[in-house]
Write an enzyme that holds these catalytic residues in place. Structure first.
Site, short mmCIF file in Angstrom:
data_model
loop_
_atom_site.label_atom_id
_atom_site.label_comp_id
_atom_site.label_asym_id
_atom_site.label_seq_id
_atom_site.Cartn_x
_atom_site.Cartn_y
_atom_site.Cartn_z
CB SER A 124 -0.91 0.01 1.24
OG SER A 124 -1.64 1.21 1.32
CB CYS A 125 2.03 3.77 -1.94
SG CYS A 125 1.19 3.97 -3.53
N PRO A 126 0.28 5.84 -0.42
CG PRO A 126 1.27 7.69 0.62
CD PRO A 126 1.60 6.40 -0.05
#
Length: 574
Positions: free
Chosen positions: A122-124
């Site tokens: 997950s990334c922003p």
């Protein structure tokens, strides 16, 4: 004579790690003992150990924390030391290395036996790093003979979601995320957490380290993720405020996107006066109500609530969102929301750690005691301490940004645009992006234009350079130029990463220059942007972009600067 090896893991390649490596090198010189050193951190490895060096070595010293790529060393004798030990008494550490008495660690043996792994990345924004990390884990697991299933998360939601039977059958849960991830479903499983860059950079080493260092996720939700042993994975210790802020931003973005586009559509259907009371009942007015009065009203509470969630897990959401709503009502905006999120999160975590109840009453903590007490503390601090001064700061900042012109707009555009190209999705890039996205909630939409155009420029400039100067690139790089163009058009700056990694000293300054030019032209020509993503695909949407012509000129100029600089600075490909 067979040489000694040393791997120094400094997290972000800190000064202490570099000093430790130098101390080992000098100690080896005094002893006339050949030694090969490698620095590993959040950036690329420094002088990575070759396969030949590992094959000829007789022992290896593992210094510091984090992903040290231990699986490479097989049955090689090894010793361990902290960076502080090396800096305090390098001779004692060197003696330990020379003895070479430590047996291979569990990481080496665990990596050789087939395992079932489930992973979350997950990334922003949930676009580039999320899927690059997933690919890194999948490729590494396949090479090591492990079975793996990866769930990707981001602001676009979860894809390929893990099922309960898959989690139950897994030997380990690997989380590679730059945002907070809910771990409640992993109770009773061994969990290892790190960031996306570790998975992108060295998937094999990450899996080996995870198999050796993963810790049991306790049952009970709150305790497991706040106090429990699943959090202290070495790579996650350094998450700090940045990761919490990025978690809040990732949950906030859908509200910004939906609200901004709906407001733009309201103006498209009802004209510039679409949201005035006399137009009530029209489609334009209804769309404006949904975008401005509903979606935009939730931006600050969502930001604050999920910052608190990242810090304190689910019990932090209610205090955070309530604090965020108070920030919005007090006109403290996104700055107040950030303050409310951190106050609520750390207050909830403190209370959770220090309130001890009988086991029969423990269930009251997450649903009654923690939300009540943390909300009270957060609310009172926002009303009596934080709200008024932060509102004054935000008002001053907003007025300055709205009134900037000439030199101030030029400088801000240069800075914001350049930041987008410095690390292409890293902390500097995300800091500029998060700031611009948050300003949209306060009605300041010019910085977002500089950020998006500056972020599109690097891959577009690289793509242009591959066409204008084909002799400077290899055949695979020329083919990859087409993909970089598509990614750049969609505002995915990470499309330029492979080119920057291959020649950073020439490519990165070229990209920074082009992005800075694009940002400066955008702000000085009055370009504004109401949505935080989409690239070229948002330009046709009515009123989403002000001064579309200026935006296209800024993008073209920045792309041309990057393309020409890359072509002039890069050497001819072999």
């Amino acid at each position: 004579m067979a040489q000694l090896l040393a791997v120094v893991g400094g997290g972000d390649l800190s000064t202490h790690a570099v000093l430790a490596a130098e101390a080992l090198r000098k100690a080896a010189g005094r002893r006339n003992t050949p030694i090969t050193l490698e620095l590993r951190g959040k950036g690329a490895s420094g002088n990575p150990l070759s396969d030949a060096a590992i094959a000829e070595a007789r022992a290896v010293l593992l210094v510091g924390e984090g992903d040290l790529g231990e699986a490479r060393f097989g049955a090689l004798h090894r010793a361990r030391a902290a960076i502080e030990d090396v800096l305090t008494d390098v001779n004692a550490v060197f003696d330990r290395l020379g003895a070479g008495t430590e047996a291979p660690s569990p990481a080496a043996s665990a990596a050789t036996a087939p395992k079932k792994i489930v992973a979350i990345t997950s990334c922003p924004t949930g676009i580039a790093h999320t899927f690059m990390a997933a690919e890194g884990i999948q490729a590494a697991a396949q090479a090591l003979g492990h079975a793996v299933r990866v769930e990707t998360q981001g602001s676009v939601g979860a894809r390929d979601a893990l099922t309960a039977p898959e989690i139950a059958a897994a030997d380990i849960v690997l989380i590679a995320a730059d945002t907070g991830v809910d771990r409640a479903r992993f109770a009773g499983k061994r969990v290892y957490a790190t960031n996306t860059k570790a998975a992108i950079r060295d998937g094999k080493g990450l899996i080996a380290t995870a198999l050796a260092e993963a810790q049991m996720q306790p049952a009970g939700g709150t305790e497991a993720t706040v106090d429990g042993p699943a959090r202290p994975a070495a790579a996650e210790k350094q998450a700090g405020a940045y990761k919490h802020l990025m978690t809040g931003v990732s949950f906030m973005l859908p509200f910004v996107v939906a609200g901004g586009l709906l407001i733009a559509l309201a103006f498209a259907f009802g004209g510039i006066d679409a949201m005035k009371p006399e137009n009530a009942g029209t489609l334009g007015y209804a769309l404006g109500e949904i975008g401005a009065k509903a979606a935009f009203a939730l931006i600050v509470p969502a930001l604050a609530g999920y910052i608190a969630y990242s810090i304190a897990d689910r019990p932090g959401i209610a205090p955070g969102m309530i604090g965020g709503m108070l920030a919005a009502n007090l006109q403290a905006g996104f700055l107040g929301g950030i303050a409310a999120g951190f106050i609520a999160g750390y207050t909830t975590r403190f209370l959770n750690r220090h309130i001890r109840l009988h086991k029969n009453l423990e269930g009251l903590k997450p649903v009654l005691i923690l939300p009540l007490l943390a909300t009270t503390v957060t609310g009172l601090l926002m009303v009596y301490v934080v709200g008024v001064p932060v509102a004054a700061v935000l008002a001053a900042l907003t007025e300055w940004l709205k009134g900037m012109q000439g030199a101030s707009a030029l400088v801000l555009g240069l800075v914001l645009g350049g930041m987008m190209a410095v690390d292409m999705g890293g902390p500097i890039n995300k800091a500029a992006y998060a700031s611009a996205a948050a300003l949209l909630s306060s009605g300041v939409d010019a910085p977002m234009a500089a950020v998006m155009l500056g972020g599109m420029t690097p891959p577009l400039g690289i793509a242009l350079a591959t066409r204008l100067f084909p002799s400077r690139f290899t055949a695979p790089e020329r083919e990859a130029g087409g993909a970089a163009a598509v990614l750049g058009a969609a505002f995915i700056t990470e499309g330029a990463i492979p080119f920057a990694a291959a020649d950073p000293l020439r490519v990165i300054p070229s990209m920074v220059a082009g992005s800075a030019v694009a940002g400066a032209i955008a702000l000085t020509s009055g370009v504004t942007l109401k949505v935080p993503h989409g690239g070229l695909f948002v330009l046709p949407i009515p009123n989403a972009v002000t001064n579309v012509t200026g935006a296209l000129i800024a993008l073209a100029a920045g792309t041309l600067v990057t393309g020409l600089l890359v072509g002039q600075l890069k050497k001819r490909a072999a």
